[in-house]
Design a protein around this motif. Structure first.
Motif, mmCIF file in Angstrom:
data_model
loop_
_atom_site.group_PDB
_atom_site.id
_atom_site.type_symbol
_atom_site.label_atom_id
_atom_site.label_comp_id
_atom_site.label_asym_id
_atom_site.label_seq_id
_atom_site.Cartn_x
_atom_site.Cartn_y
_atom_site.Cartn_z
ATOM 1 N N SER A 1 0.838 -1.103 0.004
ATOM 2 C CA SER A 1 -0.236 0.003 -0.061
ATOM 3 C C SER A 1 0.807 1.222 -0.027
ATOM 4 C CB SER A 1 -0.987 0.260 1.243
ATOM 5 O OG SER A 1 -0.081 0.033 2.517
ATOM 6 N N GLN A 2 2.278 1.269 0.259
ATOM 7 C CA GLN A 2 3.058 2.412 0.231
ATOM 8 C C GLN A 2 4.012 2.349 -0.711
ATOM 9 O OE1 GLN A 2 2.679 4.477 2.734
ATOM 10 N NE2 GLN A 2 0.948 3.302 3.388
ATOM 11 N N ILE A 3 3.908 1.287 -1.711
ATOM 12 C CA ILE A 3 4.866 1.024 -2.935
ATOM 13 C C ILE A 3 4.407 2.256 -3.865
ATOM 14 C CG2 ILE A 3 5.837 -0.254 -4.743
ATOM 15 C CD1 ILE A 3 5.838 -2.572 -2.965
ATOM 16 N N VAL A 4 5.245 3.142 -4.597
ATOM 17 C CA VAL A 4 5.013 4.138 -5.368
ATOM 18 C C VAL A 4 4.727 3.516 -6.727
ATOM 19 C CG1 VAL A 4 5.445 6.272 -6.627
ATOM 20 C CG2 VAL A 4 5.971 5.902 -4.072
ATOM 21 N N ASP A 5 5.541 2.468 -7.107
ATOM 22 C CA ASP A 5 5.572 1.967 -8.515
ATOM 23 C C ASP A 5 5.468 0.309 -8.412
ATOM 24 O OD1 ASP A 5 5.543 1.364 -11.270
ATOM 25 O OD2 ASP A 5 7.294 2.469 -11.535
ATOM 26 N N LEU A 6 4.314 0.011 -8.114
ATOM 27 C CA LEU A 6 4.066 -1.445 -8.014
ATOM 28 C C LEU A 6 4.356 -2.266 -9.168
ATOM 29 C CD1 LEU A 6 0.864 -1.479 -5.853
ATOM 30 C CD2 LEU A 6 2.867 -2.690 -5.469
ATOM 31 N N ALA A 7 4.293 -1.375 -10.517
ATOM 32 C CA ALA A 7 4.365 -2.206 -11.664
ATOM 33 C C ALA A 7 5.827 -2.446 -11.737
ATOM 34 C CB ALA A 7 4.001 -1.534 -12.778
ATOM 35 N N ALA A 8 6.822 -1.718 -11.426
ATOM 36 C CA ALA A 8 8.227 -1.681 -11.561
ATOM 37 C C ALA A 8 8.795 -2.829 -10.486
ATOM 38 C CB ALA A 8 8.893 -0.399 -11.175
ATOM 39 N N VAL A 9 8.020 -2.869 -9.387
ATOM 40 C CA VAL A 9 8.458 -3.981 -8.443
ATOM 41 C C VAL A 9 8.000 -5.296 -9.103
ATOM 42 C CG1 VAL A 9 8.084 -4.800 -5.951
ATOM 43 C CG2 VAL A 9 8.141 -2.246 -6.552
ATOM 44 N N ARG A 10 7.044 -5.368 -9.567
ATOM 45 C CA ARG A 10 6.454 -6.590 -10.031
ATOM 46 C C ARG A 10 7.294 -7.085 -11.184
ATOM 47 N NH1 ARG A 10 0.255 -8.055 -11.917
ATOM 48 N NH2 ARG A 10 0.837 -10.105 -12.712
ATOM 49 N N ALA A 11 7.732 -5.916 -12.055
ATOM 50 C CA ALA A 11 8.426 -6.388 -13.223
ATOM 51 C C ALA A 11 9.969 -6.817 -13.122
ATOM 52 C CB ALA A 11 8.445 -5.222 -14.175
ATOM 53 N N GLN A 12 10.503 -6.442 -11.899
ATOM 54 C CA GLN A 12 11.712 -7.032 -11.292
ATOM 55 C C GLN A 12 11.723 -8.062 -10.669
ATOM 56 O OE1 GLN A 12 13.006 -3.730 -8.758
ATOM 57 N NE2 GLN A 12 13.584 -2.424 -10.400
ATOM 58 N N PHE A 13 10.533 -8.648 -10.270
ATOM 59 C CA PHE A 13 10.409 -9.888 -9.597
ATOM 60 C C PHE A 13 9.973 -11.086 -10.328
ATOM 61 C CE2 PHE A 13 7.587 -12.617 -7.088
ATOM 62 C CZ PHE A 13 8.458 -13.444 -6.402
ATOM 63 N N GLU A 14 8.733 -10.819 -10.967
ATOM 64 C CA GLU A 14 7.662 -11.759 -11.423
ATOM 65 C C GLU A 14 8.548 -12.739 -12.636
ATOM 66 O OE1 GLU A 14 3.332 -12.395 -13.187
ATOM 67 O OE2 GLU A 14 4.261 -10.734 -13.504
ATOM 68 N N SER A 15 8.791 -12.327 -13.850
ATOM 69 C CA SER A 15 9.410 -13.116 -14.857
ATOM 70 C C SER A 15 10.730 -13.863 -14.550
ATOM 71 C CB SER A 15 9.555 -12.456 -16.326
ATOM 72 O OG SER A 15 10.675 -11.406 -15.795
ATOM 73 N N SER A 16 11.439 -13.426 -13.763
ATOM 74 C CA SER A 16 12.693 -14.050 -13.471
ATOM 75 C C SER A 16 12.433 -14.992 -12.217
ATOM 76 C CB SER A 16 13.688 -12.997 -12.659
ATOM 77 O OG SER A 16 14.228 -12.129 -13.332
ATOM 78 N N TRP A 17 11.526 -14.637 -11.396
ATOM 79 C CA TRP A 17 10.925 -15.886 -10.342
ATOM 80 C C TRP A 17 10.398 -16.867 -10.906
ATOM 81 C CZ3 TRP A 17 7.583 -18.664 -8.052
ATOM 82 C CH2 TRP A 17 7.718 -19.193 -6.694
ATOM 83 N N VAL A 18 9.614 -16.703 -11.692
ATOM 84 C CA VAL A 18 8.822 -17.817 -12.493
ATOM 85 C C VAL A 18 9.649 -18.568 -13.276
ATOM 86 C CG1 VAL A 18 7.159 -18.262 -14.480
ATOM 87 C CG2 VAL A 18 6.667 -16.669 -12.448
ATOM 88 N N ARG A 19 10.721 -18.026 -14.077
ATOM 89 C CA ARG A 19 11.358 -18.761 -15.038
ATOM 90 C C ARG A 19 12.695 -19.672 -13.848
ATOM 91 N NH1 ARG A 19 13.005 -15.214 -17.810
ATOM 92 N NH2 ARG A 19 14.305 -14.087 -16.344
#
Length: 185
Positions: free
Chosen positions: A120-138
């Motif tokens: 709820s305090q993260i300004v750019d959730l899309a950027a945080v997601r982008a840095q995490f999701e695809s690498s973690w899934v792979r």
């Protein structure tokens, strides 16, 4: 000694199978569902999962992929069970690789996600997601496949151990390192 060897090998196989299945489940359901959700949901849910998964049941199975396989290898150091030991050592190497993927790739991504803070305090959730999701899934898919390979090799080790034990008993050899009494039938 045979029972102890098999028990250790079963524990190694079970823990490896459980962890392979867990990571398979992530790949085929959890991450697919989160992939269809909004940024805040993915970040929030993954942060929560990464906290609750560190529990005794998970840790016993996860650490057991290597620990129980080491124990099984140590119990199979005898010359009479060398073929089984080869299978166990291969599984151990594969499990160590899978463990290293988790420790070296997925855990740092989890830590990075936790460091992002309260969703709820993260300004750019899309950027945080982008840095995490695809690498973690792979990397999750890689570790699921590698743990599955180790699981299959351990199943092979169980099969070979049973075959070796059966041959030893058929030949009248002491399979456990103790004297075998002849039955008077």
């Amino acid at each position: 000694m045979f029972a102890l060897r098999i028990a250790a090998l079963v524990l190694a196989t079970l823990s490896t199978g459980l962890i392979a299945g867990l990571f398979y489940g992530y790949a085929n359901s959890v991450m697919l569902a989160l992939g269809r959700s909004d940024d805040r949901t993915l970040v929030d849910v993954m942060q929560k999962i990464n906290v609750v998964i560190i529990n005794p049941w998970f840790m016993i199975a996860f650490m057991g992929t290597v620990g129980f396989t080491v124990l099984a290898a140590l119990l199979h150091l005898g010359k009479d069970v060398r073929t089984t030991l080869i299978w166990i050592v291969i599984a151990l190497v594969v499990n160590v690789i899978a463990f290293a993927v988790t420790a070296g790739m997925n855990v740092p991504l989890n830590d990075q996600l936790a460091a992002a803070g309260d969703p709820s305090q993260i300004v750019d959730l899309a950027a945080v997601r982008a840095q995490f999701e695809s690498s973690w899934v792979r990397w999750n898919i890689v570790r699921a496949l590698v743990h599955t390979l180790a699981f299959l090799v351990l199943i092979g080790a169980l099969f070979v151990a049973g075959m070796q034990h059966g041959r030893s008993e058929a030949a009248g050899e002491p399979a456990t390192g103790t004297l075998v009494a002849a039955s008077g039938n």
